[in-house]
Design a protein around this motif. Structure first.
Motif, mmCIF file in Angstrom:
data_model
loop_
_atom_site.group_PDB
_atom_site.id
_atom_site.type_symbol
_atom_site.label_atom_id
_atom_site.label_comp_id
_atom_site.label_asym_id
_atom_site.label_seq_id
_atom_site.Cartn_x
_atom_site.Cartn_y
_atom_site.Cartn_z
ATOM 1 N N VAL A 419 -66.638 -40.954 -116.525
ATOM 2 C CA VAL A 419 -66.637 -39.500 -116.782
ATOM 3 C C VAL A 419 -66.149 -38.731 -115.558
ATOM 4 O O VAL A 419 -65.489 -37.695 -115.695
ATOM 5 N N ASP A 420 -66.438 -39.244 -114.360
ATOM 6 C CA ASP A 420 -65.943 -38.571 -113.147
ATOM 7 C C ASP A 420 -64.420 -38.600 -113.088
ATOM 8 O O ASP A 420 -63.792 -37.741 -112.482
ATOM 9 N N ASN A 421 -63.851 -39.596 -113.726
ATOM 10 C CA ASN A 421 -62.390 -39.674 -113.759
ATOM 11 C C ASN A 421 -61.806 -39.012 -115.011
ATOM 12 O O ASN A 421 -60.668 -39.274 -115.388
ATOM 13 N N GLY A 422 -62.622 -38.189 -115.671
ATOM 14 C CA GLY A 422 -62.088 -37.427 -116.802
ATOM 15 C C GLY A 422 -61.963 -38.208 -118.093
ATOM 16 O O GLY A 422 -61.078 -37.936 -118.905
ATOM 17 N N ASN A 423 -62.832 -39.178 -118.289
ATOM 18 C CA ASN A 423 -62.796 -39.943 -119.532
ATOM 19 C C ASN A 423 -63.986 -39.622 -120.428
ATOM 20 O O ASN A 423 -65.026 -39.149 -119.964
ATOM 21 N N PHE A 424 -63.814 -39.914 -121.706
ATOM 22 C CA PHE A 424 -64.933 -40.028 -122.631
ATOM 23 C C PHE A 424 -65.420 -41.468 -122.516
ATOM 24 O O PHE A 424 -64.634 -42.368 -122.203
ATOM 25 N N VAL A 425 -66.696 -41.674 -122.828
ATOM 26 C CA VAL A 425 -67.252 -43.021 -122.718
ATOM 27 C C VAL A 425 -67.880 -43.461 -124.034
ATOM 28 O O VAL A 425 -68.642 -42.708 -124.643
ATOM 29 N N GLN A 426 -67.550 -44.652 -124.453
ATOM 30 C CA GLN A 426 -68.234 -45.278 -125.585
ATOM 31 C C GLN A 426 -69.271 -46.235 -125.006
ATOM 32 O O GLN A 426 -68.918 -47.148 -124.263
ATOM 33 N N ALA A 427 -70.544 -46.006 -125.354
ATOM 34 C CA ALA A 427 -71.596 -46.838 -124.764
ATOM 35 C C ALA A 427 -72.735 -47.063 -125.740
ATOM 36 O O ALA A 427 -72.965 -46.267 -126.645
ATOM 37 N N GLY A 428 -73.451 -48.167 -125.513
ATOM 38 C CA GLY A 428 -74.637 -48.434 -126.297
ATOM 39 C C GLY A 428 -75.800 -47.605 -125.787
ATOM 40 O O GLY A 428 -75.847 -47.206 -124.615
ATOM 41 N N TRP A 429 -76.741 -47.296 -126.690
ATOM 42 C CA TRP A 429 -77.911 -46.503 -126.308
ATOM 43 C C TRP A 429 -79.103 -47.002 -127.112
ATOM 44 O O TRP A 429 -78.990 -47.268 -128.316
ATOM 45 N N CYS A 430 -80.244 -47.124 -126.414
ATOM 46 C CA CYS A 430 -81.429 -47.696 -127.059
ATOM 47 C C CYS A 430 -82.106 -46.730 -128.020
ATOM 48 O O CYS A 430 -82.961 -47.123 -128.815
ATOM 49 N N GLY A 431 -81.736 -45.430 -127.908
ATOM 50 C CA GLY A 431 -82.352 -44.427 -128.779
ATOM 51 C C GLY A 431 -83.474 -43.665 -128.098
ATOM 52 O O GLY A 431 -84.017 -42.719 -128.674
ATOM 53 N N ALA A 447 -74.868 -37.031 -124.415
ATOM 54 C CA ALA A 447 -74.501 -37.699 -125.670
ATOM 55 C C ALA A 447 -73.827 -36.650 -126.541
ATOM 56 O O ALA A 447 -74.464 -35.674 -126.935
ATOM 57 N N ARG A 448 -72.560 -36.845 -126.833
ATOM 58 C CA ARG A 448 -71.846 -35.851 -127.644
ATOM 59 C C ARG A 448 -72.083 -36.078 -129.133
ATOM 60 O O ARG A 448 -72.522 -35.195 -129.826
ATOM 61 N N VAL A 449 -71.805 -37.268 -129.605
ATOM 62 C CA VAL A 449 -72.167 -37.618 -130.988
ATOM 63 C C VAL A 449 -72.499 -39.104 -131.053
ATOM 64 O O VAL A 449 -72.045 -39.892 -130.225
ATOM 65 N N ILE A 450 -73.300 -39.438 -132.050
ATOM 66 C CA ILE A 450 -73.558 -40.837 -132.372
ATOM 67 C C ILE A 450 -72.384 -41.301 -133.218
ATOM 68 O O ILE A 450 -72.037 -40.657 -134.219
ATOM 69 N N LEU A 451 -71.744 -42.387 -132.804
ATOM 70 C CA LEU A 451 -70.587 -42.879 -133.559
ATOM 71 C C LEU A 451 -71.070 -43.687 -134.759
ATOM 72 O O LEU A 451 -72.161 -44.255 -134.747
ATOM 73 N N ASP A 452 -70.256 -43.699 -135.783
ATOM 74 C CA ASP A 452 -70.654 -44.303 -137.052
ATOM 75 C C ASP A 452 -70.152 -45.751 -137.124
ATOM 76 O O ASP A 452 -68.992 -46.009 -137.414
ATOM 77 N N GLU A 453 -71.071 -46.697 -136.888
ATOM 78 C CA GLU A 453 -70.679 -48.110 -136.870
ATOM 79 C C GLU A 453 -70.502 -48.690 -138.253
ATOM 80 O O GLU A 453 -69.869 -49.718 -138.427
ATOM 81 N N THR A 454 -71.135 -48.040 -139.226
ATOM 82 C CA THR A 454 -71.239 -48.699 -140.528
ATOM 83 C C THR A 454 -70.524 -47.950 -141.640
ATOM 84 O O THR A 454 -70.766 -48.198 -142.813
ATOM 85 N N ASN A 455 -69.642 -47.032 -141.246
ATOM 86 C CA ASN A 455 -68.936 -46.238 -142.262
ATOM 87 C C ASN A 455 -69.866 -45.609 -143.287
ATOM 88 O O ASN A 455 -69.621 -45.654 -144.487
ATOM 89 N N LYS A 481 -79.381 -49.298 -129.910
ATOM 90 C CA LYS A 481 -79.676 -48.880 -131.280
ATOM 91 C C LYS A 481 -78.440 -48.204 -131.882
ATOM 92 O O LYS A 481 -78.127 -48.374 -133.046
ATOM 93 N N HIS A 482 -77.770 -47.403 -131.053
ATOM 94 C CA HIS A 482 -76.582 -46.678 -131.507
ATOM 95 C C HIS A 482 -75.428 -46.874 -130.536
ATOM 96 O O HIS A 482 -75.648 -47.145 -129.353
ATOM 97 N N VAL A 483 -74.236 -46.684 -131.059
ATOM 98 C CA VAL A 483 -73.084 -46.534 -130.173
ATOM 99 C C VAL A 483 -72.808 -45.036 -130.089
ATOM 100 O O VAL A 483 -72.666 -44.356 -131.109
ATOM 101 N N VAL A 484 -72.774 -44.558 -128.846
ATOM 102 C CA VAL A 484 -72.717 -43.114 -128.626
ATOM 103 C C VAL A 484 -71.485 -42.745 -127.802
ATOM 104 O O VAL A 484 -71.034 -43.523 -126.964
ATOM 105 N N LEU A 485 -70.978 -41.541 -128.095
ATOM 106 C CA LEU A 485 -69.889 -41.012 -127.287
ATOM 107 C C LEU A 485 -70.491 -40.113 -126.217
ATOM 108 O O LEU A 485 -71.136 -39.108 -126.532
ATOM 109 N N PHE A 486 -70.339 -40.507 -124.961
ATOM 110 C CA PHE A 486 -70.830 -39.697 -123.849
ATOM 111 C C PHE A 486 -69.669 -38.978 -123.170
ATOM 112 O O PHE A 486 -68.563 -39.510 -123.086
ATOM 113 N N ALA A 487 -69.929 -37.792 -122.668
ATOM 114 C CA ALA A 487 -68.908 -37.065 -121.904
ATOM 115 C C ALA A 487 -69.573 -35.913 -121.162
ATOM 116 O O ALA A 487 -70.669 -35.479 -121.534
ATOM 117 N N LYS A 488 -68.932 -35.451 -120.139
ATOM 118 C CA LYS A 488 -69.317 -34.151 -119.586
ATOM 119 C C LYS A 488 -68.883 -33.104 -120.613
ATOM 120 O O LYS A 488 -67.892 -33.314 -121.320
#
Lengths: 490, 490
Positions: A419-431, A447-455, A481-488
């Motif tokens: 994120v310091d280098n101006g990226n969005f991050v896809q990461a796991g999160w325990c909830g 946490a910007r949004v929880i990504l949808d793993e299961t359509n 528990k979830h895959v989350v999109l993190f960002a500043k």
């Protein structure tokens, strides 16, 4: 040529000082100005014209899905805010309060609406009697006030313009369907009209709206790699229905509380537009919302026949439904080129004596900074085609940039570096909220949004990288528990 | 049939209790509802849809005359109001004041705009440098707040929606020309779109806007014989320019103060609409602003083929650009007839098995309460024609009624008797404020506009009766200076 340089220099370096670049652009292009009261802004005609286009297009989408516009009062009794516990906690610190009116102190202070769930809840309780009165699908275009210490035009101001939809339904399913339908409409609008690719998904408990059961957000990557929440859609379950006693007599003869939703988007979207497409020269406006789509700059305009040819071309384009202006001021062509490039007009047409003699025009594409030569015959068809082309190219370019700036992280350090280098991050999160809070405090990323793993639903964004990349929580290392999109974020 | 009677009875008698009739109509037709804060109203979808049509049409007229929309802040520093002496005296008693925000007491209280001359004046002072920056022709669609003790939906509410135009010019002539141009636009809009005949002219000193050099008004006769000020246009000279120091460098190298105008119209126009055309059954809406122009009521809708024929007819009319709905609820046709008559839909179409068999429809004109039989072939052309017809007929009917209710008076008694009997009065006036005040206190009638005896400007109304009828002041009997239109007013 010196004038051109002056123009470029007048805007702060987009790479080195993005916030200042943004401020320079919005002020110098006359989109906005600061109002006399701290925290307020004036939307000048050029800025307001973008908002008018946004309203027009979005309103059509609302109406097509069965919504009607209405208008509710600006002032809300202070006691209303207290009726929903989380709602008051969320909004009380930032409200403006009217205590005097008509020369007298008011018995009950009035809140200037920060959002209208409460006053609309009160009215719905009155209007809804039977299942036949449902659903109610209402939208409001209005100003709202949320007190701010800092002022960032379009992004953070004490008063802003927005739309807020408020719906009531007989069932949970229907209310949730509405909530997600509107999320989809926002996504479609941002992508198709503003040319901004977005991520959509559910918000975490920490990030959800005050009083909601679930909040769904639309997140866009700005050129500095930060995320801008561009619209939200909330499912309230029966929270507000119970707080305001909104009941209906169902077909089965029983009294039930309704299920409600609300969804909103604001002039913030103009901020998103600027920070998605703009460049060192200034704004780049997508043709669908550009107040001026084509600017004609006469070359050697004092020569006989030039202004006449300009007028003919202008009326030809105008009659083809193109928003066109001609700049016949006394400024030099070079000055005009810079001015209109800064203002982000998608296409410039240069027309001078030589062009007229050769029955041609020179076009300049603001997005690709490319010159194109065209025959004056059937120029309107070509221009229309080019405008559509630019609209698509802007979206493609923003999408490409975003795709190159989404990084998988499996440790907090990886996340912070990314994120310091101006990226969005896809990461796991325990909830766990504690992990979410630790990430925020260590990296300033949320946490910007929880990504949808299961359509689960087509309107949600799926993880851009394979989900196998994230098996553990980026913070505590436990099973994710979830895959989350993190960002500043803005 | 009993249901029909219930409907009629539910609305107060228009002849005996006009104010209650008005309130019944606006509430029962769901145009508006009362908001939770005293003095506020909610514009429900059916009412707001009329406002949206008004906005669309009026905005086109503003844009066609070179105006641009913008948006200025809701909050104005309290000190701004004090800058123009008459302005503060006019508005200070009715402002709402924010004293707390963001959890703190504010150092300077903020006024919720009652009108925006001051904040716009402040911005214009910043934006205007040279004669090249002039004229500035800006309009704003916004909410404003003027504290009221009583609530009359559309007529008198603490918050209302309006548009306010604010322009700045290099010369007195140009600013006055603008002021009168906008008066003409209001007149045209009210007459052509709302089908309301109006009187236009200058206001007296007593009746002018707080801070103006001259105010020009648009006055319409309601069915109870009272006048409703439907729009105003103000010439400010340099009053606000001096108060806010709005100067420009003219072509002659000299610094000069600009000349300004402002002009406004509001949701009050909807009140005018209702009280000009409505009748005992409820609303009558002019087709150009009616949210629904045609309502189709199926007869024996459960019979095979009826709803299909209704759907076909609806789509035929819709495709012809007509705003059409079909009422397929379970209510009886009689109930539906009453409902849609009350809601003022200009045309009703009845369509049942017999009509389908005979390839015809029955139309019902809301304005004349007339039934018309039409062939289903090319029904859309006939419907369009009828809608235009209704638009004209409503105007004609209002004009006829008004013409029969303008009385010449030469004594205060004549004036009082005439206004008490629901007339407008044409009378001579010496020009003294004391006479104007005495007339007001004796008869409750005020000077609505000064009539134009000399054809000064085509936009002003001339006296409806020969001016020889008024040689003296209706109050003091001295030689008259002006011929004035007097009436009781909303």
């Amino acid at each position: 040529m010196q004038e051109e340089k002056q123009f470029v220099n007048a805007i702060a370096d987009i790479e080195k000082n993005f916030p200042q670049w943004f401020t320079d652009v919005v002020i110098k292009t006359k989109l906005v100005d600061y109002g006399p009261v701290k925290g307020t802004m004036v939307m000048r005609p050029y800025g307001y014209a973008i908002w008018e286009r946004i309203q027009q297009h979005m309103n059509k989408m609302f109406v097509a899905t069965g919504h009607q516009n209405a208008y509710f009062p600006l002032f809300i009794p202070a006691s209303f805010l207290n009726k929903e516990k989380e709602h008051v906690e969320g909004f009380a610190p930032e409200v403006a309060v009217v205590t005097m009116a008509g020369g007298e102190k008011l018995a009950e202070p009035l809140i200037v609406r920060p959002t209208s769930e409460t006053v609309i809840g009160e009215m719905y309780a009155k209007w809804i009697q039977s299942y036949r009165d449902l659903p109610i699908l209402i939208n409001q275009w209005a100003n709202v006030v949320r007190w701010e210490k800092t002022t960032r035009p379009f992004l953070r101001t004490s008063e802003f313009l927005w739309q807020e939809g408020h719906t009531a339904h007989a069932t949970e399913e229907e209310a949730m369907q509405e909530t997600l339908q509107m999320l989809g409409i926002y996504k479609k609008f941002l992508e198709e009209y503003l040319a901004i690719p977005v991520f959509t998904g559910q918000k975490t408990e920490k990030e959800k709206f005050a009083g909601a059961v679930a909040t769904f957000g639309v997140e866009a990557m700005m050129k500095d790699g930060k995320s801008l929440q561009s619209a939200t859609s909330h499912y309230f379950g029966q929270n507000f229905a119970k707080a305001f006693d909104i009941q209906f007599l169902d077909a089965d003869g029983k009294h039930k509380h309704v299920y409600t939703s609300s969804w909103g988007s604001s002039t913030r979207m103009i901020g998103a537009l600027i920070m998605t497409h703009g460049d060192q020269r200034g704004l780049i406006l997508p043709p669908k919302v550009a107040p001026i789509q084509v600017i004609i700059v006469p070359i050697m305009q004092k020569k006989q026949g030039v202004l006449e040819a300009v007028a003919n071309l202008k009326s030809k384009l105008h009659n083809a439904g193109i928003r066109v202006e001609a700049d016949q001021t006394e400024n030099t062509p070079g000055w005009k080129f810079n001015e209109w490039e800064m203002k982000g007009v998608p296409l410039r047409i240069e027309l001078g004596p030589r062009d007229i003699a050769q029955n041609k025009v020179i076009l300049f594409r603001r997005d690709k900074l490319e010159k194109i030569e065209l025959s004056l015959d059937s120029v309107e068809e070509k221009v229309k085609e080019l405008l559509e082309n630019i609209q698509c190219a802007l979206y493609e370019s923003a999408l490409m940039r975003r795709q190159n700036r989404i990084v998988v992280a499996n440790t907090e350090k990886e996340l912070k570096d990314a994120v310091d280098n101006g990226n969005f991050v896809q990461a796991g999160w325990c909830g766990d909220r504690s992990c979410e809070e630790q990430i925020k405090s260590n990296s300033a990323a949320s946490a910007r949004v929880i990504l949808d793993e299961t359509n689960k639903n087509v309107v949600f964004s799926t993880p851009p990288h394979p989900i196998e990349a994230n098996t553990v929580c980026v913070c505590c290392g436990k099973k994710k528990k979830h895959v989350v999109l993190f960002a500043k974020a803005y």
